[in-house]
Design a protein around this motif. Structure first.
Motif, mmCIF file in Angstrom:
data_model
loop_
_atom_site.group_PDB
_atom_site.id
_atom_site.type_symbol
_atom_site.label_atom_id
_atom_site.label_comp_id
_atom_site.label_asym_id
_atom_site.label_seq_id
_atom_site.Cartn_x
_atom_site.Cartn_y
_atom_site.Cartn_z
ATOM 1 N N LYS A 11 0.850 -1.194 0.000
ATOM 2 C CA LYS A 11 0.000 0.000 0.000
ATOM 3 C C LYS A 11 0.882 1.239 0.000
ATOM 4 O O LYS A 11 1.825 1.344 0.791
ATOM 5 C CB LYS A 11 -0.921 0.024 1.220
ATOM 6 N N LEU A 12 0.562 2.162 -0.891
ATOM 7 C CA LEU A 12 1.257 3.441 -0.963
ATOM 8 C C LEU A 12 0.296 4.570 -0.600
ATOM 9 O O LEU A 12 -0.878 4.520 -0.961
ATOM 10 C CB LEU A 12 1.810 3.677 -2.369
ATOM 11 N N GLN A 13 0.821 5.575 0.105
ATOM 12 C CA GLN A 13 0.013 6.748 0.438
ATOM 13 C C GLN A 13 0.815 8.010 0.168
ATOM 14 O O GLN A 13 1.990 8.096 0.530
ATOM 15 C CB GLN A 13 -0.372 6.740 1.919
ATOM 16 N N LYS B 244 4.279 4.027 -7.634
ATOM 17 C CA LYS B 244 3.158 3.235 -8.178
ATOM 18 C C LYS B 244 3.609 2.385 -9.363
ATOM 19 O O LYS B 244 3.167 1.243 -9.522
ATOM 20 C CB LYS B 244 2.013 4.155 -8.617
ATOM 21 N N GLU B 245 4.460 2.951 -10.195
ATOM 22 C CA GLU B 245 4.886 2.215 -11.381
ATOM 23 C C GLU B 245 5.781 1.022 -11.048
ATOM 24 O O GLU B 245 5.715 -0.024 -11.696
ATOM 25 C CB GLU B 245 5.622 3.162 -12.329
ATOM 26 N N THR C 16 -3.992 7.179 -2.582
ATOM 27 C CA THR C 16 -3.504 5.871 -2.144
ATOM 28 C C THR C 16 -3.489 4.922 -3.343
ATOM 29 O O THR C 16 -4.193 5.141 -4.336
ATOM 30 C CB THR C 16 -4.384 5.265 -1.036
ATOM 31 N N ALA C 17 -2.711 3.865 -3.221
ATOM 32 C CA ALA C 17 -2.675 2.821 -4.248
ATOM 33 C C ALA C 17 -2.324 1.507 -3.568
ATOM 34 O O ALA C 17 -1.459 1.475 -2.684
ATOM 35 C CB ALA C 17 -1.646 3.156 -5.325
#
Length: 378
Positions: free
Chosen positions: A12-14, A74-75, A371-372
């Motif tokens: 999880k990214l924020q 994200k990439e 987020t992702a």
């Protein structure tokens, strides 16, 4: 016990923006190169494995760059899914190659830093150890100094009050910002603070890259009288030869390195003797994995270390170094976390909680803009 190999199953990214109580100004603002800073962009990374172990990491950007870090993260994030979380160096290389066309420094390295810190946090938590203990701690406390009270937007009288507050908290040193267009104002502020603190209390100054070579030499010679621990970033952050000349000719130690974003950039300063104190920044250089390489190179070259910012991370790294560093006390990131670092008798106490020893506060959700998520929860 499962015989299946544990792998990374969820990420999880924020992208979180931490507001600052007051606009912050250093010499880069007074010389017209930047605007006052009102927020810090934080890139959080949470990693979970198939066995349910979790790690938390972060990187950051001041002023521009936060959305770019998040976009790059994200990439490259999917490249970690299915990987063994123990193989942190391998993971770093895989993330680097996933985005190799944009380079191995700068924003790309800073994005990798959030993943790298998360994997180290996970590894320490799984072992039931603090990050410092996992790395091999040399000490359970580290000398520390305060920077946040000494910025140039702070009036002189308030500056003196701030130094008293820091000392009452148990902080062991004070750093002042200098580098104003009017040199006389810098000299006055440093002189007044030195008189206020007394001759022996540790005092540093930071010009934030705003002098040219002749000015830095003149100011360095004037500042010799103040018995400073160091003069920080007197020149452009990539001017290794200029910093080396100052380090060779001045009695006051020269410190720099916070803006460098690769092991190679730090090596350029190390091999040219461009600093007495090297100041790597864990998130900026790409995480704990490259940071420890920089620290080892500096150690063999006889340089001292003073990590920049991010005390929540750097207290652990500083505890593991053979030669005792200085840790920079910056309370700006505290609202992001539920825990607080303890300071006593001029030293910051190394946390004993597993991993980094921090968890995200409720503020983070309110300040998060994007987020992702990748993969599936255990």
């Amino acid at each position: 016990m499962s015989s299946q190999k544990e792998t990374i199953s969820w990420i999880k990214l924020q992208s979180t923006f931490l507001p600052l109580k007051n606009p912050i100004s250093d010499a880069k603002v007074l010389t017209g190169r930047q605007k006052p800073m009102t927020e810090i962009a934080i890139l959080f990374c949470e990693v979970e494995t198939t066995e349910g172990h979790r790690g938390l990491g972060f990187s950051y950007s001041k002023r521009a760059g936060g959305p770019g870090q998040f976009a790059h993260a994200k990439e490259i994030a999917p490249a970690l899914l299915g990987e063994d979380p123990n193989d942190i160096a391998k993971a770093w290389d895989k993330l680097c190659w996933a985005g190799a066309s944009v380079g191995r420094t700068g924003l790309a390295a800073q994005a990798i830093g959030a993943f790298d810190v998360a994997l180290w946090d996970l590894k320490a938590k799984r072992a039931g150890l603090s990050l410092a203990k996992l790395l091999g701690a040399q000490r359970d406390s580290v000398r520390c100094y305060n920077t946040s009270g000494g910025f140039l937007h702070t009036p002189l009288e308030e500056l003196l009050v701030n130094t008293d507050i820091s000392r009452e908290k148990g902080i062991g040193g004070i750093k002042l910002k200098v580098g104003q267009p009017n040199w006389a104002l810098d000299i006055e502020r440093v002189s007044k603070v030195r008189a206020h603190l007394g001759d022996a209390f540790p005092l540093m100054v930071d010009a934030n890259q705003q002098w040219d070579r002749p000015t830095a030499m003149r100011m360095g010679r004037i500042f010799e009288q103040f018995n400073l621990i160091w003069i920080e970033e007197p020149l452009d952050c990539y001017d290794a030869a200029g910093h080396a000349a100052l380090a060779a000719q001045l009695d006051t130690p020269i410190a720099t390195g916070e803006m460098l974003t690769s092991v190679l950039e730090h090596w350029d300063f190390i091999r040219q003797s461009g600093a007495d104190f090297l100041m790597p920044d864990g998130p900026r250089v790409g995480g704990i994995t490259p940071f420890m390489k920089v620290a080892t190179l500096a150690e063999f070259a006889g340089l001292q270390i003073a990590p920049h910012f991010s005390m929540e991370l750097h207290i652990h790294l500083a505890a593991a170094m053979q030669r005792e560093p200085w840790v920079e006390h910056f309370e700006w990131l505290e609202p992001l976390f539920n825990e607080r670092l303890e300071v006593k008798d001029g030293r910051m106490i190394v946390p004993t909680r597993p991993g980094l020893g921090v968890s995200l506060s409720d503020n983070v959700a309110a300040w998060t803009r994007e987020t992702a998520e990748f993969g599936k929860r255990a």
